[in-house]
Enzyme design. Structure first.
Site, PDB file in Angstrom:
ATOM      1  N   CYS A  99       0.925  -1.184  -0.112  1.00 11.91           N
ATOM      2  CA  CYS A  99      -0.105  -0.021  -0.020  1.00 11.91           C
ATOM      3  C   CYS A  99       0.939   1.118  -0.170  1.00 11.91           C
ATOM      4  CB  CYS A  99      -0.894  -0.049   1.389  1.00 11.91           C
ATOM      5  SG  CYS A  99      -2.238   1.170   1.314  1.00 11.91           S
ATOM      6  N   HIS A 141      -9.362  -3.813  -1.922  1.00 14.92           N
ATOM      7  CA  HIS A 141      -8.302  -2.765  -1.224  1.00 14.92           C
ATOM      8  C   HIS A 141      -8.844  -1.573  -1.090  1.00 14.92           C
ATOM      9  CE1 HIS A 141      -3.902  -2.265  -0.109  1.00 14.92           C
ATOM     10  NE2 HIS A 141      -4.352  -0.915  -0.462  1.00 14.92           N
ATOM     11  N   GLU A 142      -9.020  -0.984  -2.207  1.00 15.85           N
ATOM     12  CA  GLU A 142      -9.414   0.490  -2.227  1.00 15.85           C
ATOM     13  C   GLU A 142     -10.642   1.013  -1.454  1.00 15.85           C
ATOM     14  OE1 GLU A 142      -7.116   2.132  -2.940  1.00 15.85           O
ATOM     15  OE2 GLU A 142      -5.781   0.844  -4.291  1.00 15.85           O
ATOM     16  N   HIS A 145     -10.086   1.336   1.976  1.00 15.86           N
ATOM     17  CA  HIS A 145      -9.586   2.498   2.315  1.00 15.86           C
ATOM     18  C   HIS A 145     -10.907   3.486   2.763  1.00 15.86           C
ATOM     19  CE1 HIS A 145      -5.268   2.524   2.323  1.00 15.86           C
ATOM     20  NE2 HIS A 145      -5.369   1.868   0.986  1.00 15.86           N
TER      21      HIS A 145
END
Lengths: 167, 178
Positions: A99, A141-142, A145
């Site tokens: 990341c 993954h995004e 966030h």
């Protein structure tokens, strides 16, 4: 164009939940361009969330088309995902992630192999996507966030485990 | 501790496994003003092994002295080397090789020598002996960097599989940096 500063852990903003985008104005278009420039300038270049530049809005860009080892995998190319929502998950698979907000560390994370998601595009029009593999991993993954989660929150052992053999 | 003259050491400790080795060793280092870098600590058979990077302003002798009461009381063997730290320079592995088979002498040597010739730079290797005394199994995982690409590694792995009769699998690691 402008490359924005990436915020890195332990910046507390990386642990906060981002807010829904409501205005699809010029300011948004300009920000999306800057976010894209920032993604491309980064070490991975395949995905970025607005959270990573300290903007707490539900905006993600993913573009796995430049990943050198993607080979013939199916993908959607350049994707702007606003207020994304994953509707369905299938098949869990372990893979390696890093990341931009956690430099110099990579670890194994289990993600869904196939996902279906809804998101608005940059014009506020609803789109639905089905995706798999590396692209599905990047999107998960995004989106994490946007919910204040880092891949560090999802690490699994680096020892004593076998990766599933590729078909 | 002053950071005027920070130095890094590799501290190696080995002893019979017992509870509280890590807490006692790290407390002694902390009390002496030491700071840990990357470490590897694990039980190998009935032994406990520690390799750790330690930042410490004093000499090797000072570091020995700081640890002597713990190493004496817990009967640990201690070795210290001065090192270059080179932190924050992780190499991302692009290949993982898993090996398992009936245990016999020479597996690691055979496998790693042909992999090295085919360009593998090992970043991480761990292996275990499983099974029981009559039928021990050897299980090894390697992660590394394929400096000459995947193709030469795949070729030698096929040869090892055919010649040695062990299960060996190579998997490319795709790292998603988001």
């Amino acid at each position: 164009m402008a490359v924005l500063d990436i915020i890195v852990y332990p910046d507390v903003r990386l642990k906060q939940v981002a807010e829904e985008v409501k205005n699809f104005d010029d300011k948004l278009q300009s920000f999306i361009q800057d976010l894209d420039d920032t993604m491309v300038a980064g070490p991975g270049g395949v995905g970025i969330a607005a959270t990573q530049v300290g903007v707490m809005q539900r905006i993600v860009i993913v573009d796995v088309s430049n990943y050198p080892r993607l080979k013939n995998a199916k993908h959607h190319g350049h994707l702007i995902l606003i207020n994304p929502e994953i509707l369905d998950w299938q098949g869990m698979k372990k893979g390696r992630e890093g990341c931009m907000s956690v430099p110099d560390f990579t670890g194994n994370v289990i993600r869904a192999e196939n996902i279906v998601l809804n998101a608005l595009d940059e014009n506020g029009i609803k789109q639905e996507y089905e995706m798999e593999g590396f692209e599905a991993r990047a999107v998960q993954h995004e989106i994490d966030h946007l919910d204040g989660l880092l891949f560090l929150d999802r690490l699994v052992s680096r020892r004593n485990d076998l990766f599933k053999r590729k078909k | 501790m002053t950071k005027d003259n920070p130095k890094w050491y590799m501290v190696t400790l080995v002893g019979k496994d017992q509870t509280s080795i890590v807490s006692h060793v790290t407390a002694a280092l902390y009390d002496a003003g030491g700071n840990l870098g990357e470490t590897s600590m694990m039980r190998l058979g009935g032994n406990f092994t520690i390799m750790m990077m330690v930042e410490f302003s004093g000499s090797i002798k000072n570091l020995h002295d700081a640890l002597s009461s713990v190493t004496d009381s817990m009967d640990l063997h201690l070795h210290i080397d001065k090192i270059d730290a080179k932190l924050h320079e992780h190499i991302i592995p692009d290949v993982r090789i898993s090996v398992y088979g009936a245990d016999r002498a020479g597996i690691v040597s055979k496998v790693t020598s042909v992999l090295a010739e085919a360009g593998l730079n090992i970043l991480d290797l761990e292996s275990d002996v499983a099974g029981d005394e009559d039928k021990p199994l050897y299980i090894m995982h390697i992660e590394g960097e394929a400096s000459e690409g995947i193709k030469p590694l795949e070729s030698v792995i096929q040869i090892i599989r055919d010649e040695e009769g062990i299960d060996i699998e190579l998997i490319e690691i795709d790292t998603m940096i988001g």
